[in-house]
Design a protein around this motif. Structure first.
Motif, PDB file in Angstrom:
ATOM      1  N   PRO A  14       3.108   8.773  11.268  1.00 30.05           N
ATOM      2  CA  PRO A  14       2.934   9.781  10.217  1.00 30.05           C
ATOM      3  C   PRO A  14       4.081   9.812   9.205  1.00 30.05           C
ATOM      4  CG  PRO A  14       2.473  10.709  12.392  1.00 30.05           C
ATOM      5  CD  PRO A  14       3.072   9.374  12.619  1.00 30.05           C
ATOM      6  N   ASP A  15       5.261   9.324   9.613  1.00 22.96           N
ATOM      7  CA  ASP A  15       6.427   9.353   8.722  1.00 22.96           C
ATOM      8  C   ASP A  15       6.401   8.237   7.687  1.00 22.96           C
ATOM      9  OD1 ASP A  15       6.765   7.668  11.068  1.00 22.96           O
ATOM     10  OD2 ASP A  15       8.787   7.251  10.309  1.00 22.96           O
ATOM     11  N   ILE A  16       5.561   7.242   7.876  1.00 19.66           N
ATOM     12  CA  ILE A  16       5.500   6.104   6.952  1.00 19.66           C
ATOM     13  C   ILE A  16       4.459   6.369   5.876  1.00 19.66           C
ATOM     14  CG2 ILE A  16       4.742   3.686   6.752  1.00 19.66           C
ATOM     15  CD1 ILE A  16       6.227   3.093   9.315  1.00 19.66           C
ATOM     16  N   GLU A  17       4.865   6.200   4.618  1.00 19.07           N
ATOM     17  CA  GLU A  17       3.964   6.443   3.490  1.00 19.07           C
ATOM     18  C   GLU A  17       3.792   5.207   2.603  1.00 19.07           C
ATOM     19  OE1 GLU A  17       2.215   9.086   3.234  1.00 19.07           O
ATOM     20  OE2 GLU A  17       3.220  10.415   4.661  1.00 19.07           O
ATOM     21  N   ALA A  18       4.424   4.081   2.977  1.00 12.90           N
ATOM     22  CA  ALA A  18       4.269   2.843   2.208  1.00 12.90           C
ATOM     23  C   ALA A  18       4.487   1.644   3.113  1.00 12.90           C
ATOM     24  CB  ALA A  18       5.260   2.805   1.047  1.00 12.90           C
ATOM     25  N   VAL A  19       3.726   0.594   2.869  1.00 17.45           N
ATOM     26  CA  VAL A  19       3.800  -0.625   3.672  1.00 17.45           C
ATOM     27  C   VAL A  19       3.890  -1.830   2.743  1.00 17.45           C
ATOM     28  CG1 VAL A  19       2.513  -2.139   5.248  1.00 17.45           C
ATOM     29  CG2 VAL A  19       2.581   0.331   5.667  1.00 17.45           C
ATOM     30  N   VAL A  20       4.778  -2.760   3.089  1.00 14.75           N
ATOM     31  CA  VAL A  20       4.915  -4.019   2.364  1.00 14.75           C
ATOM     32  C   VAL A  20       4.657  -5.164   3.334  1.00 14.75           C
ATOM     33  CG1 VAL A  20       6.509  -5.586   1.173  1.00 14.75           C
ATOM     34  CG2 VAL A  20       6.579  -3.129   0.689  1.00 14.75           C
ATOM     35  N   PRO A  38      -6.994  -3.366   7.238  1.00 18.40           N
ATOM     36  CA  PRO A  38      -7.019  -2.788   8.595  1.00 18.40           C
ATOM     37  C   PRO A  38      -5.640  -2.556   9.205  1.00 18.40           C
ATOM     38  CG  PRO A  38      -8.750  -4.418   8.382  1.00 18.40           C
ATOM     39  CD  PRO A  38      -7.923  -4.500   7.129  1.00 18.40           C
ATOM     40  N   PHE A  39      -4.694  -3.491   8.986  1.00 17.69           N
ATOM     41  CA  PHE A  39      -3.400  -3.242   9.630  1.00 17.69           C
ATOM     42  C   PHE A  39      -2.578  -2.204   8.864  1.00 17.69           C
ATOM     43  CE2 PHE A  39      -1.428  -7.109   7.425  1.00 17.69           C
ATOM     44  CZ  PHE A  39      -0.383  -6.444   6.790  1.00 17.69           C
ATOM     45  N   HIS A  40      -2.766  -2.097   7.556  1.00 18.22           N
ATOM     46  CA  HIS A  40      -2.104  -1.010   6.819  1.00 18.22           C
ATOM     47  C   HIS A  40      -2.570   0.336   7.383  1.00 18.22           C
ATOM     48  CE1 HIS A  40      -0.329  -3.206   3.252  1.00 18.22           C
ATOM     49  NE2 HIS A  40      -1.105  -4.151   3.778  1.00 18.22           N
ATOM     50  N   LYS A  41      -3.871   0.463   7.519  1.00 12.27           N
ATOM     51  CA  LYS A  41      -4.451   1.711   8.043  1.00 12.27           C
ATOM     52  C   LYS A  41      -3.951   1.988   9.460  1.00 12.27           C
ATOM     53  CE  LYS A  41      -8.977   3.987   8.496  1.00 12.27           C
ATOM     54  NZ  LYS A  41      -9.020   4.269   9.934  1.00 12.27           N
ATOM     55  N   ALA A  42      -3.855   0.927  10.267  1.00 11.78           N
ATOM     56  CA  ALA A  42      -3.409   1.090  11.651  1.00 11.78           C
ATOM     57  C   ALA A  42      -1.958   1.571  11.715  1.00 11.78           C
ATOM     58  CB  ALA A  42      -3.569  -0.232  12.406  1.00 11.78           C
ATOM     59  N   VAL A  43      -1.103   1.041  10.836  1.00 20.27           N
ATOM     60  CA  VAL A  43       0.303   1.476  10.806  1.00 20.27           C
ATOM     61  C   VAL A  43       0.386   2.949  10.444  1.00 20.27           C
ATOM     62  CG1 VAL A  43       2.503   1.233   9.586  1.00 20.27           C
ATOM     63  CG2 VAL A  43       1.257  -0.810  10.313  1.00 20.27           C
ATOM     64  N   TYR A  44      -0.370   3.369   9.431  1.00 17.63           N
ATOM     65  CA  TYR A  44      -0.332   4.774   9.010  1.00 17.63           C
ATOM     66  C   TYR A  44      -0.838   5.708  10.125  1.00 17.63           C
ATOM     67  CZ  TYR A  44       0.450   3.095   4.221  1.00 17.63           C
ATOM     68  OH  TYR A  44       0.960   2.509   3.090  1.00 17.63           O
ATOM     69  N   SER A  71       0.825  -1.205   0.000  1.00 13.10           N
ATOM     70  CA  SER A  71       0.000   0.000   0.000  1.00 13.10           C
ATOM     71  C   SER A  71       0.855   1.249   0.000  1.00 13.10           C
ATOM     72  CB  SER A  71      -0.943   0.022   1.212  1.00 13.10           C
ATOM     73  OG  SER A  71      -0.226   0.246   2.412  1.00 13.10           O
ATOM     74  N   ILE A  72       0.227   2.335  -0.453  1.00 15.00           N
ATOM     75  CA  ILE A  72       0.838   3.669  -0.448  1.00 15.00           C
ATOM     76  C   ILE A  72      -0.180   4.645   0.107  1.00 15.00           C
ATOM     77  CG2 ILE A  72       1.661   5.582  -1.895  1.00 15.00           C
ATOM     78  CD1 ILE A  72       2.667   3.511  -3.895  1.00 15.00           C
ATOM     79  N   ARG A  73       0.252   5.482   1.039  1.00 14.70           N
ATOM     80  CA  ARG A  73      -0.627   6.540   1.560  1.00 14.70           C
ATOM     81  C   ARG A  73      -0.249   7.864   0.901  1.00 14.70           C
ATOM     82  NH1 ARG A  73      -0.750   8.161   7.833  1.00 14.70           N
ATOM     83  NH2 ARG A  73       1.495   8.369   7.409  1.00 14.70           N
ATOM     84  N   ARG A  74      -1.250   8.536   0.383  1.00 19.64           N
ATOM     85  CA  ARG A  74      -1.038   9.833  -0.233  1.00 19.64           C
ATOM     86  C   ARG A  74      -1.199  10.953   0.813  1.00 19.64           C
ATOM     87  NH1 ARG A  74       1.638  10.897  -3.927  1.00 19.64           N
ATOM     88  NH2 ARG A  74       0.302  12.533  -4.787  1.00 19.64           N
ATOM     89  N   PRO A  75      -0.637  12.132   0.543  1.00 22.81           N
ATOM     90  CA  PRO A  75      -0.744  13.241   1.514  1.00 22.81           C
ATOM     91  C   PRO A  75      -2.173  13.605   1.893  1.00 22.81           C
ATOM     92  CG  PRO A  75       0.923  13.738  -0.141  1.00 22.81           C
ATOM     93  CD  PRO A  75       0.233  12.487  -0.601  1.00 22.81           C
ATOM     94  N   ASN A  76      -3.149  13.355   1.004  1.00 19.85           N
ATOM     95  CA  ASN A  76      -4.540  13.694   1.321  1.00 19.85           C
ATOM     96  C   ASN A  76      -5.249  12.620   2.142  1.00 19.85           C
ATOM     97  OD1 ASN A  76      -4.896  11.668  -0.533  1.00 19.85           O
ATOM     98  ND2 ASN A  76      -6.195  12.849  -1.946  1.00 19.85           N
ATOM     99  N   GLY A  77      -4.504  11.557   2.511  1.00 20.47           N
ATOM    100  CA  GLY A  77      -5.085  10.506   3.338  1.00 20.47           C
ATOM    101  C   GLY A  77      -5.603   9.309   2.565  1.00 20.47           C
TER     102      GLY A  77
END
Length: 430
Positions: free
Chosen positions: A90-96, A80-86, A35-41
Motif C-alpha cells: 500500500p505504501d508504493i505509488e509508482a513502479v519502474v 499484471p505485475f504492476h497491479k500485483a505490486v500495488y 506506472s503510477i497508482r492514484r489514491p482512488n485505485g
C-alpha cells in the motif's frame, strides 16, 4: 510534517520519466514500463507496443479501479505485475521496470548488486531482492515479483529479465532505479580493475550521520557575477547529468562568488532539474535563508579557504572514475598529454575524510593537484572556473574509461618521466 502537493498529471510524469530513462540509454525502444497508482485505485501506465523514445502524453493509458481501460492503446503487457505490486504494498505509488544493461548483466548471472558500495546507493535503493524467472506478462511473474515486494524489497532483480523498483512516487522510483543501475555499473567496471571494496555498517552510518548546521539570513541583492554563476552551474549540472557524470541523487557543484562567498547545490534535489534560484548562497558561515545546502558544504568551504586560486569545485560520481574509488587500483593520468596536463597526479583520499568538518579534505586537492579519488565516494575536481572544473571532470572520466578499456587489450603503458618533464615545461605546470 506537511507534504507538498503534486500537481503534475500522471500522463506527463510518466512521459517525462520515460523520456529521461530512454535518453540515459537505460531502456530500449520496446522495453520497459512505468506506472503510477492514484489514491482512488486507478493505475496509469505506459502502453503496449509504442516507441518508448517517442511517447506523447496521449499515449499513456489509465486502467480504472473497476478494470476498464481508458486510452488509445492497450496497457503494457506487464500490467499484471504492476497491479500485483500495488496490491501487496500500500505504501508504493509508482513502479519502474526496464532493462538497463548492468542490471540485466546481474539478472542473467542470477545475482543482485551489493548496494553497500556507497552510502547513497545503500540509502536510496532500499532493500534489494531477486525474483525467479516467469514468462513476461504472466500471472506467475506477477506473483513472484509481488512475493519479493511483500517481503519488504524495494528494488528487485528479475531473473533473465531486468529490474523492478517501487517507491512512494515516480520521482523517487526513478532515483531508486538510477542509483541501482549506477551501483551495478560501478561493480562491473570495478571488477575489471581489481577486488571491489564494500562499506561496513559503521562506515555507512558515518556518511549518513552528517548534518549541516549553518545560521541563515536573507542575502543582499544578487550581483551580476552571482547571477552569471547561477546560470552556469545550472547549465553544466544539466549537461553533466545527461553525460552521466552525475546521478540525480548525488554530487555537488559550487562556484566562488568572492573571497568568502560561494554558491552550491542544494541537498535532496534532483541535480538535472535544478533552476538558477535553487542554488544556495553561502556567505561566511551563513546560508541563504529558506534553502538547505549540500551536505558537502563544509568540504567546499574548506577547499576555498585554503586555496584562494580555486574558483569552482565538483564532487561527482562518473562511473569509470568511481570504479577506481571502490578498488585499490592506482589511477594514473600519464596516459595521453591531455590527461596529464589537465589532471596532473591524482591523489587518493581515505574513506570519510570529506565527511569530517576539520577541513582535512583541502589537503588532497590544490591548483597543482586539481583532482582526487575519494574512496567509495567518487571524485573531487577543482578548477579556476566552472568550465575548467567541468572540463577536468570530463577528462578524468574519459581517462578512467580508457584505462579500464585498455586492460581488455593489453598492458597499460604510461608516458615516461622524460615526456612528463617535457609537458610540464611546455605547459608551465605548477
Amino acid at each position: 510534517m506537511e507534504t507538498q502537493q503534486n500537481f503534475i498529471h500522471p500522463r506527463d510524469a510518466i512521459m517525462q520519466t520515460m523520456e529521461r530513462i530512454y535518453r540515459y540509454r537505460m531502456t530500449t525502444t520496446s522495453g520497459g514500463n512505468l506506472s503510477i497508482r492514484r489514491p482512488n485505485g486507478d493505475i496509469w501506465i505506459t502502453p503496449a507496443r509504442v516507441d518508448k523514445g517517442n511517447l506523447t502524453r496521449d499515449d499513456i493509458v489509465c486502467v480504472r479501479s473497476d478494470g476498464t481501460v481508458e486510452g488509445r492503446h492497450p496497457p503494457s503487457s506487464e500490467f499484471p505485475f504492476h497491479k500485483a505490486v500495488y496490491e501487496v504494498r500500500p505504501d508504493i505509488e509508482a513502479v519502474v521496470h526496464a532493462h538497463p544493461v548492468a542490471l540485466v548483466a546481474f539478472s542473467i548471472c542470477r545475482a543482485v548488486p551489493d548496494t553497500h558500495l556507497f552510502h547513497q546507493t545503500f540509502k536510496v535503493c532500499g532493500k534489494t531482492g531477486f525474483a525467479p524467472y516467469a514468462v513476461p506478462g504472466s500471472q506467475l511473474l506477477g506473483d513472484r515479483i509481488a512475493e519479493s515486494f511483500k517481503a519488504g524489497c524495494d528494488s528487485v532483480i528479475l531473473e533473465n529479465h531486468g529490474v523492478v523498483v517501487g517507491a512512494e512516487n515516480l520521482a523517487l522510483a526513478f532515483q531508486r532505479f538510477e542509483a541501482f543501475e549506477f551501483a551495478a555499473k560501478t561493480i562491473v567496471k570495478g571488477t575489471r580493475l581489481g577486488e571491489v571494496r564494500y562499506l561496513t555498517e559503521k562506515s555507512l552510518h558515518e556518511a549518513q550521520a552528517r548534518s549541516v548546521a549553518l545560521e541563515s539570513a536573507v542575502p543582499p541583492p544578487a550581483s551580476c557575477r552571482e547571477m552569471e554563476l547561477r546560470r552556469q552551474l545550472a547549465t553544466f549540472l544539466r549537461r553533466g547529468c545527461r553525460q552521466r557524470l552525475f546521478i540525480s541523487t548525488e554530487g555537488s557543484f559550487s562556484a566562488r562568488v568572492d573571497e568568502d562567498t560561494f554558491l552550491i547545490t542544494p541537498t535532496q534535489e534532483d541535480r538535472e532539474l535544478l533552476r538558477i534560484d535553487d542554488f544556495v548562497l553561502i556567505r561566511g558561515d551563513v546560508r541563504e535563508k529558506g534553502k538547505k545546502a549540500s551536505l558537502a558544504v563544509f568540504s567546499h568551504q574548506a577547499i576555498y579557504r585554503k586555496h584562494p586560486e580555486i574558483q569552482s569545485i565538483v564532487f561527482a560520481h562518473p562511473v569509470n572514475a568511481t570504479a577506481f574509488s571502490v578498488t585499490d587500483s592506482f589511477f594514473d593520468s600519464r596516459t595521453i598529454p591531455e590527461s596529464y596536463v589537465f589532471l596532473r597526479d591524482v591523489r587518493r583520499a581515505p574513506y570519510g575524510v570529506q565527511y569530517q568538518n576539520d577541513g582535512a579534505i583541502s589537503e588532497y586537492v590544490s591548483p597543482a593537484s586539481p583532482a582526487a579519488i575519494l574512496e567509495n565516494d567518487g571524485v573531487v575536481v577543482t578548477g579556476d572556473s566552472i568550465l575548467d572544473a567541468f572540463d577536468r571532470l570530463e577528462v578524468l572520466e574519459s581517462t578512467a574509461e580508457a584505462v579500464i578499456n585498455a586492460k581488455s587489450i593489453g598492458s597499460v603503458s604510461p608516458m615516461p618521466d622524460s615526456v612528463i618533464d617535457e609537458l610540464r615545461s611546455a605547459f608551465q605546470l605548477p
